[in-house]
Scaffold this motif. Sequence first.
Motif, PDB file in Angstrom:
ATOM      1  N   GLY A  36     -73.169 -11.318 -69.735  1.00 26.40           N
ATOM      2  CA  GLY A  36     -73.796 -12.004 -70.949  1.00 26.40           C
ATOM      3  C   GLY A  36     -75.372 -11.714 -71.156  1.00 26.40           C
ATOM      4  O   GLY A  36     -75.659 -10.709 -70.644  1.00 26.40           O
ATOM      5  N   LYS A  37     -75.743 -12.363 -72.054  1.00 25.48           N
ATOM      6  CA  LYS A  37     -77.192 -12.023 -72.476  1.00 25.48           C
ATOM      7  C   LYS A  37     -78.121 -11.909 -71.380  1.00 25.48           C
ATOM      8  O   LYS A  37     -77.839 -13.042 -70.454  1.00 25.48           O
ATOM      9  N   ASN A  38     -79.073 -11.306 -71.215  1.00 21.93           N
ATOM     10  CA  ASN A  38     -80.123 -11.562 -69.865  1.00 21.93           C
ATOM     11  C   ASN A  38     -79.257 -11.093 -68.964  1.00 21.93           C
ATOM     12  O   ASN A  38     -79.761 -11.771 -67.665  1.00 21.93           O
ATOM     13  N   ARG A  39     -78.341 -10.197 -68.730  1.00 25.79           N
ATOM     14  CA  ARG A  39     -77.610  -9.859 -67.636  1.00 25.79           C
ATOM     15  C   ARG A  39     -76.933 -11.023 -66.769  1.00 25.79           C
ATOM     16  O   ARG A  39     -76.786 -11.022 -65.786  1.00 25.79           O
ATOM     17  N   VAL A  40     -76.634 -12.140 -67.529  1.00 24.73           N
ATOM     18  CA  VAL A  40     -75.962 -13.244 -66.840  1.00 24.73           C
ATOM     19  C   VAL A  40     -74.530 -13.146 -66.917  1.00 24.73           C
ATOM     20  O   VAL A  40     -73.996 -12.648 -67.795  1.00 24.73           O
ATOM     21  N   ASP A  41     -74.006 -13.422 -65.643  1.00 22.31           N
ATOM     22  CA  ASP A  41     -72.512 -13.109 -65.608  1.00 22.31           C
ATOM     23  C   ASP A  41     -71.844 -14.188 -66.179  1.00 22.31           C
ATOM     24  O   ASP A  41     -72.205 -15.359 -66.437  1.00 22.31           O
ATOM     25  N   LEU A  42     -70.738 -13.876 -66.912  1.00 14.20           N
ATOM     26  CA  LEU A  42     -69.794 -14.726 -67.581  1.00 14.20           C
ATOM     27  C   LEU A  42     -68.996 -15.541 -66.539  1.00 14.20           C
ATOM     28  O   LEU A  42     -68.872 -15.151 -65.218  1.00 14.20           O
ATOM     29  N   ALA A  43     -68.759 -16.748 -66.946  1.00 16.03           N
ATOM     30  CA  ALA A  43     -67.918 -17.715 -65.841  1.00 16.03           C
ATOM     31  C   ALA A  43     -66.719 -18.406 -66.699  1.00 16.03           C
ATOM     32  O   ALA A  43     -67.111 -18.888 -67.860  1.00 16.03           O
ATOM     33  N   ARG A  44     -65.767 -18.405 -65.977  1.00 13.48           N
ATOM     34  CA  ARG A  44     -64.613 -19.312 -66.593  1.00 13.48           C
ATOM     35  C   ARG A  44     -64.195 -20.390 -65.752  1.00 13.48           C
ATOM     36  O   ARG A  44     -64.198 -20.341 -64.452  1.00 13.48           O
ATOM     37  N   ASP A  45     -63.681 -21.482 -66.143  1.00 16.88           N
ATOM     38  CA  ASP A  45     -63.114 -22.662 -65.267  1.00 16.88           C
ATOM     39  C   ASP A  45     -61.640 -21.967 -65.210  1.00 16.88           C
ATOM     40  O   ASP A  45     -60.769 -23.008 -65.629  1.00 16.88           O
ATOM     41  N   PHE A  46     -61.363 -21.308 -64.264  1.00 18.30           N
ATOM     42  CA  PHE A  46     -59.940 -20.673 -64.218  1.00 18.30           C
ATOM     43  C   PHE A  46     -59.073 -22.042 -63.654  1.00 18.30           C
ATOM     44  O   PHE A  46     -59.578 -22.649 -62.638  1.00 18.30           O
ATOM     45  N   THR A  47     -58.080 -22.234 -64.429  1.00 18.92           N
ATOM     46  CA  THR A  47     -57.116 -23.065 -64.012  1.00 18.92           C
ATOM     47  C   THR A  47     -55.755 -22.817 -63.552  1.00 18.92           C
ATOM     48  O   THR A  47     -55.228 -22.004 -64.251  1.00 18.92           O
ATOM     49  N   TYR A  48     -55.386 -23.268 -62.249  1.00 21.07           N
ATOM     50  CA  TYR A  48     -53.919 -22.729 -61.938  1.00 21.07           C
ATOM     51  C   TYR A  48     -52.756 -23.034 -62.642  1.00 21.07           C
ATOM     52  O   TYR A  48     -52.734 -24.253 -62.920  1.00 21.07           O
ATOM     53  N   ILE A  49     -51.636 -22.363 -62.710  1.00 26.53           N
ATOM     54  CA  ILE A  49     -50.726 -22.841 -63.611  1.00 26.53           C
ATOM     55  C   ILE A  49     -49.730 -24.049 -62.848  1.00 26.53           C
ATOM     56  O   ILE A  49     -49.561 -24.937 -63.882  1.00 26.53           O
ATOM     57  N   ASP A  50     -49.841 -24.421 -61.703  1.00 25.00           N
ATOM     58  CA  ASP A  50     -49.128 -25.577 -61.236  1.00 25.00           C
ATOM     59  C   ASP A  50     -49.828 -26.873 -61.826  1.00 25.00           C
ATOM     60  O   ASP A  50     -49.238 -27.874 -62.039  1.00 25.00           O
ATOM     61  N   ASP A  51     -51.341 -26.810 -61.856  1.00 25.27           N
ATOM     62  CA  ASP A  51     -52.139 -27.806 -62.429  1.00 25.27           C
ATOM     63  C   ASP A  51     -51.894 -28.237 -63.934  1.00 25.27           C
ATOM     64  O   ASP A  51     -51.716 -29.243 -64.070  1.00 25.27           O
ATOM     65  N   ILE A  52     -51.917 -27.101 -64.498  1.00 21.85           N
ATOM     66  CA  ILE A  52     -51.679 -27.103 -65.973  1.00 21.85           C
ATOM     67  C   ILE A  52     -50.175 -27.664 -66.099  1.00 21.85           C
ATOM     68  O   ILE A  52     -49.958 -28.598 -67.166  1.00 21.85           O
ATOM     69  N   VAL A  53     -49.076 -27.330 -65.330  1.00 21.40           N
ATOM     70  CA  VAL A  53     -47.780 -27.809 -65.489  1.00 21.40           C
ATOM     71  C   VAL A  53     -47.897 -29.402 -65.185  1.00 21.40           C
ATOM     72  O   VAL A  53     -47.218 -30.342 -66.143  1.00 21.40           O
ATOM     73  N   LYS A  54     -48.589 -29.818 -64.370  1.00 21.86           N
ATOM     74  CA  LYS A  54     -48.798 -31.222 -63.978  1.00 21.86           C
ATOM     75  C   LYS A  54     -49.552 -32.175 -65.269  1.00 21.86           C
ATOM     76  O   LYS A  54     -48.944 -33.165 -65.627  1.00 21.86           O
ATOM     77  N   GLY A  55     -50.360 -31.449 -65.826  1.00 20.08           N
ATOM     78  CA  GLY A  55     -51.178 -32.135 -67.065  1.00 20.08           C
ATOM     79  C   GLY A  55     -50.165 -32.079 -68.313  1.00 20.08           C
ATOM     80  O   GLY A  55     -49.991 -33.062 -68.798  1.00 20.08           O
ATOM     81  N   CYS A  56     -49.246 -31.257 -68.337  1.00 19.67           N
ATOM     82  CA  CYS A  56     -48.087 -31.027 -69.478  1.00 19.67           C
ATOM     83  C   CYS A  56     -47.320 -32.109 -69.322  1.00 19.67           C
ATOM     84  O   CYS A  56     -46.901 -32.760 -70.138  1.00 19.67           O
ATOM     85  N   LEU A  57     -46.611 -32.237 -68.186  1.00 14.19           N
ATOM     86  CA  LEU A  57     -45.580 -33.182 -67.822  1.00 14.19           C
ATOM     87  C   LEU A  57     -46.430 -34.667 -67.802  1.00 14.19           C
ATOM     88  O   LEU A  57     -45.713 -35.712 -68.376  1.00 14.19           O
ATOM     89  N   GLY A  58     -47.433 -34.686 -67.395  1.00 14.13           N
ATOM     90  CA  GLY A  58     -48.298 -36.120 -67.672  1.00 14.13           C
ATOM     91  C   GLY A  58     -48.402 -36.398 -68.660  1.00 14.13           C
ATOM     92  O   GLY A  58     -48.260 -37.668 -69.436  1.00 14.13           O
ATOM     93  N   SER A  59     -48.925 -35.518 -69.790  1.00 11.61           N
ATOM     94  CA  SER A  59     -48.929 -35.903 -71.259  1.00 11.61           C
ATOM     95  C   SER A  59     -47.780 -36.295 -72.019  1.00 11.61           C
ATOM     96  O   SER A  59     -47.690 -37.087 -72.568  1.00 11.61           O
ATOM     97  N   LEU A  60     -46.776 -35.411 -71.582  1.00 11.09           N
ATOM     98  CA  LEU A  60     -45.290 -35.952 -72.140  1.00 11.09           C
ATOM     99  C   LEU A  60     -44.842 -37.350 -71.801  1.00 11.09           C
ATOM    100  O   LEU A  60     -44.613 -38.117 -72.508  1.00 11.09           O
TER     101      LEU A  60
END
Length: 431
Positions: free
Chosen positions: A301-325
């Motif tokens: 990124g700007k000023n040589r700052v590293d990019l960062a992501r809130d990487f989320t594991y698929i199993d956690d996403i699946v739990k979120g999807c089922l909880g939402s349903l």
Amino acid sequence: MPSLEDELFPSTPGKFKVDRAHNMNRQFHRCFASTSTMFLWALFLIALTASYLSFQSFVDSGSRYFSASWGGIQWEKQVRNSAQIHRSGGMSVLVTGAAGFVGTHVSLALKKRGDGVVGLDNFNNYYDPSLKKARKSLLNSHGILVVEGDLNDAKLLAKLFDVVAFTHVMHLAAQAGVRYAMENPNSYVHSNIAGLVTLLEICKSANPQPAVVWASSSSVYGLNEKVPFSEADRTDQPASLYAATKKAGEEITHTYNHIYGLSITGLRFFTVYGPWGRPDMAYFSFTRNILQGKPITIYRGKNRVDLARDFTYIDDIVKGCLGSLDTSGKSTGSDGKKKGNAPYRIFNLGNTSPVKVPELVNILERHLKVKAKRNIVDMPGNGDVPFTHANISLAQREFGYKPSTDLQTGLKKFVRWYLSYYGYNNRKGLQ
Ligand SMILES: O=C(O)[C@H]1O[C@H](OP(=O)(O)OP(=O)(O)OC[C@H]2O[C@@H](n3ccc(=O)[nH]c3=O)[C@H](O)[C@@H]2O)[C@H](O)[C@@H](O)[C@H]1O
């Protein structure tokens, strides 16, 4: 009485003496007569061939129709079987994008707990369709039918709802990828806008209306600098067309909730990764290149700052999807008319601990036991955002969402899958 023809050209030679010129004329006439016969024959043959070809093409198109991936009594039976609920209080879910990364995992999880699942996927070639076909085979082996068709095919969608009274729609089909939007902007409009509207039109007219849970994106936070990102934060400065179409999806679903009483839940996924993942994503393409000894490009990124992501594991996403349903609440409309207010919800589904991209590479190097050839470049103006970080308290409160897989553990599972899928000795992977 002899005809003029007989007189001029008697059938018995010598009866009529003709001079040379006359003879030539006669030859010519004969020749012409036989040419016209040939011509007629040729015409006849052409007509015959043409009718054969058109018949053939009719048969072909007919067989295409009859062997199409949807339609017919047998097909309806398969759809009904796949949608069959095997637990009390279970749901029958239409999962769009079922042969996609998240779609496959969610479909399997639903089926495993006894819900009915019918998948829909257009198997487009944004990335290697053979991976999608392999996911489809996996789903088939668990009794899940994946219908091949596009979201924009209103007739197909209507037919599916004719055959099954879906209680829920898990809408995951989309044109994904942040940077690809600069290459093929219309594919985002086609799937994320037009396809979404087609689907919502069918849902709003269905009796009963299903509850709709769908995939929005962390990218809607765009250029926001306030962290972590909360659902109430502004989402009016998208950095990519992808983000803009997801944001538009949030507005579009809102109108269907408001006018027709559809229950809507939008899930803002944060850079989801894991086994059976998407080859276009950084963790996947980095793995492939590292194994092949090819360089990887790491954006900074700007000023040589590293990019960062809130990487989320698929199993956690699946739990979120089922909880939402499970907590989606009912749609209220019938016959296309709203009968009362229905829930309209939006949740972040992230991991709450952003990791810098170079650290992601360090972890991959450790799991793969291969050093990466790093090519660090300034982030091009291609729609990327510098960082993402989810506040998940809303999802936690509503359905107990609590991610439990850190990047180190999740990538270990991904690498194990990658090596088993593509083979230890075949390090070529997907192109
Ligand atoms: O949360 C989302 O809503 C989105 O998540 C995902 O997008 P991103 O977070 O951009 O994931 P991803 O491409 O893996 O890049 C990760 C990081 O690697 C960097 N990156 C990427 C490629 C590269 O060659 N080099 C590089 O440094 C890149 O700059 C970035 O910092 C989904 O693809 C998207 O469909 C959507 O769901």
